[in-house]
Enzyme design. Structure first.
Site, mmCIF file in Angstrom:
data_model
loop_
_atom_site.group_PDB
_atom_site.id
_atom_site.type_symbol
_atom_site.label_atom_id
_atom_site.label_comp_id
_atom_site.label_asym_id
_atom_site.label_seq_id
_atom_site.Cartn_x
_atom_site.Cartn_y
_atom_site.Cartn_z
ATOM 1 N N ALA A 1 0.847 -1.195 0.000
ATOM 2 C CA ALA A 1 0.000 0.000 0.000
ATOM 3 C C ALA A 1 0.883 1.247 0.000
ATOM 4 O O ALA A 1 2.038 1.194 0.442
ATOM 5 C CB ALA A 1 -0.891 -0.019 1.227
ATOM 6 N N GLY B 1 0.648 -5.145 1.239
ATOM 7 C CA GLY B 1 -0.520 -5.286 0.366
ATOM 8 C C GLY B 1 -0.162 -5.949 -0.957
ATOM 9 O O GLY B 1 -1.015 -6.592 -1.582
ATOM 10 N N GLU C 1 -0.328 -9.476 -0.184
ATOM 11 C CA GLU C 1 -1.741 -9.817 0.074
ATOM 12 C C GLU C 1 -2.515 -9.927 -1.242
ATOM 13 O O GLU C 1 -3.365 -10.804 -1.399
ATOM 14 C CB GLU C 1 -2.370 -8.768 0.992
ATOM 15 N N GLU D 1 4.024 -5.001 7.612
ATOM 16 C CA GLU D 1 3.120 -4.014 8.210
ATOM 17 C C GLU D 1 3.423 -3.756 9.683
ATOM 18 O O GLU D 1 3.273 -2.637 10.177
ATOM 19 C CB GLU D 1 1.666 -4.472 8.071
HETATM 20 C C1 LIG Z 1 -8.189 0.611 7.896
HETATM 21 C C2 LIG Z 1 -7.504 0.947 6.619
HETATM 22 C C3 LIG Z 1 -6.991 -0.286 5.905
HETATM 23 C C4 LIG Z 1 -5.833 0.083 5.055
HETATM 24 C C5 LIG Z 1 -5.107 -1.139 4.621
HETATM 25 C C6 LIG Z 1 -3.695 -0.759 4.427
HETATM 26 C C7 LIG Z 1 -2.885 -1.955 4.155
HETATM 27 C C8 LIG Z 1 -1.592 -1.799 4.151
HETATM 28 C C9 LIG Z 1 -0.738 -2.893 3.832
HETATM 29 C C10 LIG Z 1 0.618 -2.387 3.303
HETATM 30 O O1 LIG Z 1 0.967 -2.738 2.235
HETATM 31 S S1 LIG Z 1 1.521 -1.322 4.233
HETATM 32 C C11 LIG Z 1 3.001 -1.139 3.292
HETATM 33 C C12 LIG Z 1 3.844 -2.343 3.390
HETATM 34 N N1 LIG Z 1 5.061 -2.182 2.618
HETATM 35 C C13 LIG Z 1 6.211 -1.865 3.150
HETATM 36 O O2 LIG Z 1 6.348 -1.671 4.328
HETATM 37 C C14 LIG Z 1 7.364 -1.764 2.178
HETATM 38 C C15 LIG Z 1 8.112 -0.499 2.419
HETATM 39 N N2 LIG Z 1 9.180 -0.330 1.455
HETATM 40 C C16 LIG Z 1 10.353 -0.980 1.526
HETATM 41 O O3 LIG Z 1 10.586 -1.830 2.337
HETATM 42 C C17 LIG Z 1 11.394 -0.578 0.529
HETATM 43 O O4 LIG Z 1 11.103 0.714 0.125
HETATM 44 C C18 LIG Z 1 11.486 -1.490 -0.715
HETATM 45 C C19 LIG Z 1 10.131 -1.649 -1.374
HETATM 46 C C20 LIG Z 1 12.027 -2.859 -0.290
HETATM 47 C C21 LIG Z 1 12.468 -0.853 -1.715
HETATM 48 O O5 LIG Z 1 13.682 -0.600 -1.071
HETATM 49 P P1 LIG Z 1 14.817 0.306 -1.779
HETATM 50 O O6 LIG Z 1 15.956 0.339 -0.824
HETATM 51 O O7 LIG Z 1 15.042 -0.182 -3.142
HETATM 52 O O8 LIG Z 1 14.198 1.743 -1.937
HETATM 53 P P2 LIG Z 1 13.702 2.780 -0.846
HETATM 54 O O9 LIG Z 1 14.676 3.897 -0.784
HETATM 55 O O10 LIG Z 1 13.350 2.122 0.409
HETATM 56 O O11 LIG Z 1 12.347 3.281 -1.505
HETATM 57 C C22 LIG Z 1 12.347 4.005 -2.735
HETATM 58 C C23 LIG Z 1 11.271 5.067 -2.683
HETATM 59 O O12 LIG Z 1 10.005 4.443 -2.616
HETATM 60 C C24 LIG Z 1 9.281 4.910 -1.476
HETATM 61 N N3 LIG Z 1 8.464 3.808 -0.992
HETATM 62 C C25 LIG Z 1 8.847 2.549 -0.775
HETATM 63 N N4 LIG Z 1 7.826 1.802 -0.382
HETATM 64 C C26 LIG Z 1 6.742 2.606 -0.374
HETATM 65 C C27 LIG Z 1 5.380 2.404 -0.060
HETATM 66 N N5 LIG Z 1 4.899 1.216 0.298
HETATM 67 N N6 LIG Z 1 4.565 3.461 -0.128
HETATM 68 C C28 LIG Z 1 5.010 4.666 -0.517
HETATM 69 N N7 LIG Z 1 6.310 4.927 -0.833
HETATM 70 C C29 LIG Z 1 7.146 3.899 -0.756
HETATM 71 C C30 LIG Z 1 10.362 5.326 -0.494
HETATM 72 O O13 LIG Z 1 9.864 6.242 0.428
HETATM 73 C C31 LIG Z 1 11.382 5.919 -1.420
HETATM 74 O O14 LIG Z 1 10.907 7.212 -1.755
HETATM 75 P P3 LIG Z 1 11.918 8.403 -2.035
HETATM 76 O O15 LIG Z 1 11.049 9.583 -2.262
HETATM 77 O O16 LIG Z 1 12.731 7.979 -3.226
HETATM 78 O O17 LIG Z 1 12.753 8.516 -0.802
#
Ligand SMILES: CCCCCC/C=C/CC(=O)SCCNC(=O)CCNC(=O)[C@H](O)C(C)(C)COP(=O)(O)OP(=O)(O)OC[C@H]1O[C@@H](n2cnc3c(N)ncnc32)[C@H](O)[C@@H]1OP(=O)(O)O
Length: 719
Positions: A61, A100, A103, A123
């Site tokens: 997400a 997500g 998921e 998460e």
């Molecule tokens: C009641 C309401 C119900 C809502 C339900 C909500 C459900 C949520 C479920 C979820 O999915 S929560 C999110 C889970 N995902 C994560 O935690 C993954 C987080 N990201 C990472 O671990 C890493 O970024 C990566 C994907 C492994 C990539 O790593 P890498 O080292 O290659 O790059 P980064 O520097 O970390 O990231 C690059 C860039 O992308 C942005 N970013 C990464 N993931 C997300 C994300 N999930 N959402 C938004 N943005 C993301 C990160 O901030 C970097 O941005 P920048 O501007 O370049 O710094």
């Protein structure tokens, strides 16, 4: 945001397209819903393959959306309708499938992953749980033991491990989309119900309760007050005990509580703060995105004490060539043995080949003549470091960078003895350097942007979380630590015990209280620094040491402990008692209690009852107050950098965001009021006086932390 492609086979391809990680933003979810409905309407389409643009399935997400009002198709419903669809749905996983993203894949009927893909449900690290069915579907695939481990830790696994756990059906070395299409063609027409995870019965087993009890005890011990891991256990337990629809209800209830909690806000703030730290800037306008870092291949490490060994190991593990230098043959031999053993153990543990061929040991500075960068890690002594720096200049090539591993010495003063002030930067590693993630990269007044860029890039390459900071005594971390330590010592003088202070800090979420940490690091380290800085000298009476030095209150307790040979764990006695020198289990020491009582009596201090609340306020608010001064001085680029330093270098509990975030959450006016109160009671402690920036922020209406940068006069960073 999701591209629909009709292929020649009876297959439609839905490509998630939201670089860089194809996060499932509201637009992506809308795109998926529209594309699925297009595929369902097309009679020629028998199967749908989901993939991500740029060979990246999905990072989950869109975390940025969590702070606003969530709009667009809800993830839970979207995944449910994919699973319920009468057409075959297959996930082709490349890059990552996280949160997500995974998921969504679990909602598909089959999953194919490339060998290099990584999967996980992280998460919990953001303060909530896999709330789009992840807590209910994953246990139905893997059983509860594996699901509990994955969901409560957020650990990412390889495609191979996912195959072993049954999370993916196939792993391919080639293109996952191609493999997914081939799989789809081979199973089209087969019944889909057995592939719908929500229709599987709960994987009930007689020992569910005991497995969950064990998991609960583990998460409570590890996460010290974090709510999400506990909720994750409860949700997985529901998957094992209840029908799917009831389990989903439980998942939703738990998610509702967690999603808008202060812990979730803190953890999401920490996620972005960590990433922002890499976007460094200098007062002269140089920034991460306008300065090029040249390549570094060969690094010299000078000094193979504890720090030098850890630094050498980190460099070699990242594939860099290292020349490790010591001043005499005996020290070189013992350093060589230690570094070699550490690298061999690590290679064995990871099942990779030994990298020892990258390492050379040397006794002469001349062997450093071809390196691209040197990290000096000799004893923390200005004169010694100066000698090393000037000797280095005699042998190094003109463009070679000289970095000093120092925890607080003046980088400018060191640079002055070299012929290349612009190529000198500080690299403050934390012990043990091969384990601790934090690296403060310290720029001096003459450090060039290129030198900072090189040091930051090298730090990133060796997998450190790097924060660029200005040059001042103690830089950011240790400058703040000093005030935190001072407050804990004053609390002892005023009536607290080391265990009481530590217990309050541990209940707050620190992995270890400050006195246990001091015992672990060795009390003699600070003693030496205080001697060198003139705080302790021959004119101080060792029996009745003064409580007033350099114009302010001073607590001589640690010096008195050192005089008794109580250096901490290494001597078996410090603030605590240990079974033997080197043992780790800290036990309260009645001798220390008597010692503190005698001390208070000697100095006429009437002991007070100190509450845990006072311990936290005086320690945490003092940290934040100094953080505000650091921001005013332009030493840190923003509050996020300070928080990252405390999260990764000083054990600050991540679910509390960092000292600056904590202050913002408690409320700046509350922090100001408390600091004024404590300063009134302790006027002899100037650091308790509220900082100008704290006062200004309160006067300007206590803006949210994201806006503090706009209120700081000296600030150079504009993220
Ligand atoms: C009641 C309401 C119900 C809502 C339900 C909500 C459900 C949520 C479920 C979820 O999915 S929560 C999110 C889970 N995902 C994560 O935690 C993954 C987080 N990201 C990472 O671990 C890493 O970024 C990566 C994907 C492994 C990539 O790593 P890498 O080292 O290659 O790059 P980064 O520097 O970390 O990231 C690059 C860039 O992308 C942005 N970013 C990464 N993931 C997300 C994300 N999930 N959402 C938004 N943005 C993301 C990160 O901030 C970097 O941005 P920048 O501007 O370049 O710094």
């Amino acid at each position: 945001m999701a591209r629909y492609t009709r292929l020649t086979e009876p297959i439609a391809l839905i490509t998630l397209n939201n670089p860089p990680v194809n996060a499932l933003s509201s637009a992506v979810r809308s795109g998926i819903v529209d594309s699925v409905s297009q595929a369902l309407k097309d009679d020629q389409v028998k199967a749908v393959v989901f993939c991500g643009e740029n060979r990246m399935f999905s990072g989950g997400a869109d975390i940025k959306e969590f702070s606003g009002s969530m709009s667009g198709p809800p993830l839970v419903r979207m995944i449910h309708s994919i699973e319920a669809s009468e057409k075959l749905m297959v996930a082709a996983i490349e890059g990552v499938a996280l949160g997500g993203g995974l998921e969504l894949a679990l909602g598909c009927h089959y999953r194919v992953a490339n060998t290099k893909a990584r999967l996980g449900l992280p998460e919990v690290t953001l303060g909530f749980l896999p709330g789009a069915g992840g807590t209910q579907r994953l246990p139905r695939l893997t059983g509860i033991t594996a699901a509990l481990e994955l969901i409560t830790t957020g650990r990412q696994i390889s495609a191979q491990e996912a195959l072993q756990l049954g999370i993916v059906d196939q792993v391919t070395e080639g293109n996952a989309v191609q493999a997914a299409m081939e799989l789809a063609l081979s199973v089209i027409g087969q019944p889909l119900n057995p592939r719908r995870l929500s229709l599987r019965p709960p994987v009930w087993s007689a020992d569910v309760d005991s497995v969950c009890e064990v998991a609960l005890a583990r998460v409570k011990q590890h996460s010290r007050g974090a709510m999400a891991p506990v909720a994750c256990v409860q949700a997985v337990r529901a998957a094992a005990m209840l029908p799917y629809s009831k389990g989903m209800e439980k998942e939703r209830q738990l998610m509702d509580t967690l999603f808008r909690s202060s812990q979730a806000r803190a953890l999401q703030y920490a996620f972005f703060a960590q990433r922002n730290a890499g976007k460094w800037s200098l007062p002269n306008g140089a920034r991460w995105n306008n300065t090029k870092a040249r390549d570094v291949q060969r690094v010299g490490v000078i000094g193979l004490g504890t720090m030098g060994r850890g630094i050498a190991v980190s460099l070699v593990k990242a594939g860099l060539s290292v020349v490790a230098l010591e001043s005499d043959a005996k020290q070189l031999e013992s350093g060589k043995k230690a570094v070699t053993a550490m690298l061999q153990r690590d290679a064995q543990r990871r099942g990779v080949g030994s990298p020892l061929h990258l390492l050379t040991f040397a006794l002469s500075f001349h062997q450093l003549k071809d390196v691209d960068l040197v990290i000096e890690a000799v004893f923390e002594d200005m004169n010694l470091k100066k000698r090393v720096f000037s000797d280095l200049c005699k042998v190094l090539r003109a463009g070679t960078l000289i970095c000093t591993n120092t925890s607080g010495l003046n980088v400018d003063e060191l640079a002055k003895v070299t012929d290349r002030q612009h190529l000198v930067v500080g690299m403050h590693f934390f012990a043990p350097a091969h384990v601790m993630k934090l690296l403060e990269v310290v720029y001096g007044s003459r450090s060039s942007p290129e030198a900072v860029a090189v040091a930051m890039a090298l730090g990133k390459r060796i997998q450190k979380v790097c924060v660029a900071v200005g040059n001042c005594p103690g830089f950011v971390g240790n400058r703040m630590l000093k005030l935190y330590m001072d407050q804990s010592l004053y609390l002892l003088e005023e009536g607290a015990t080391p265990e009481q202070v530590d217990q309050a800090l541990e209940e707050f979420g620190f992995a270890m209280g400050i006195f246990k940490v001091a015992d672990l690091s060795g009390l003699d380290v600070g003693w030496r620094v205080r001697k060198a800085s003139g705080l302790i000298g021959p004119d101080i009476d060792p029996v009745n040491p003064s409580r007033w030095r350099l114009g302010q209150r001073y607590c001589p307790l640690p010096d008195m402990l050192c005089q008794q040979g109580r250096f901490g764990q290494k001597t078996g006695r410090g603030w605590y008692l240990y079974n033997s020198p080197g043992s780790k289990e800290a036990k309260p020491d009645p001798e220390i209690l008597n010692f503190l009582e005698d001390y208070r009596l000697k100095y006429g201090i009437t002991p007070q009852r100190i509450s845990s609340q006072e311990v936290i306020e005086r320690c945490a608010f003092s940290l934040a107050n100094e953080g505000f001064r650091i921001l005013e001085d332009g030493i840190a680029a923003g509050p996020e950098d300070i928080d990252v330093i405390y999260l990764f270098g000083y054990g600050w509990p991540r679910h509390r965001g960092g000292p600056m975030f904590y202050a913002s959450q408690v409320g700046l006016s509350v922090v100001l009021e408390k600091m004024e109160h404590y300063h009134r009671i302790h006027p002899d402690v100037p650091s308790l006086e509220p900082s100008r920036l704290l006062r200004r922020l309160v006067a300007e209406g206590s803006p949210p932390i994201q806006q503090w940068r706009n209120h700081i006069k000296n600030l150079h960073s504009q993220l």
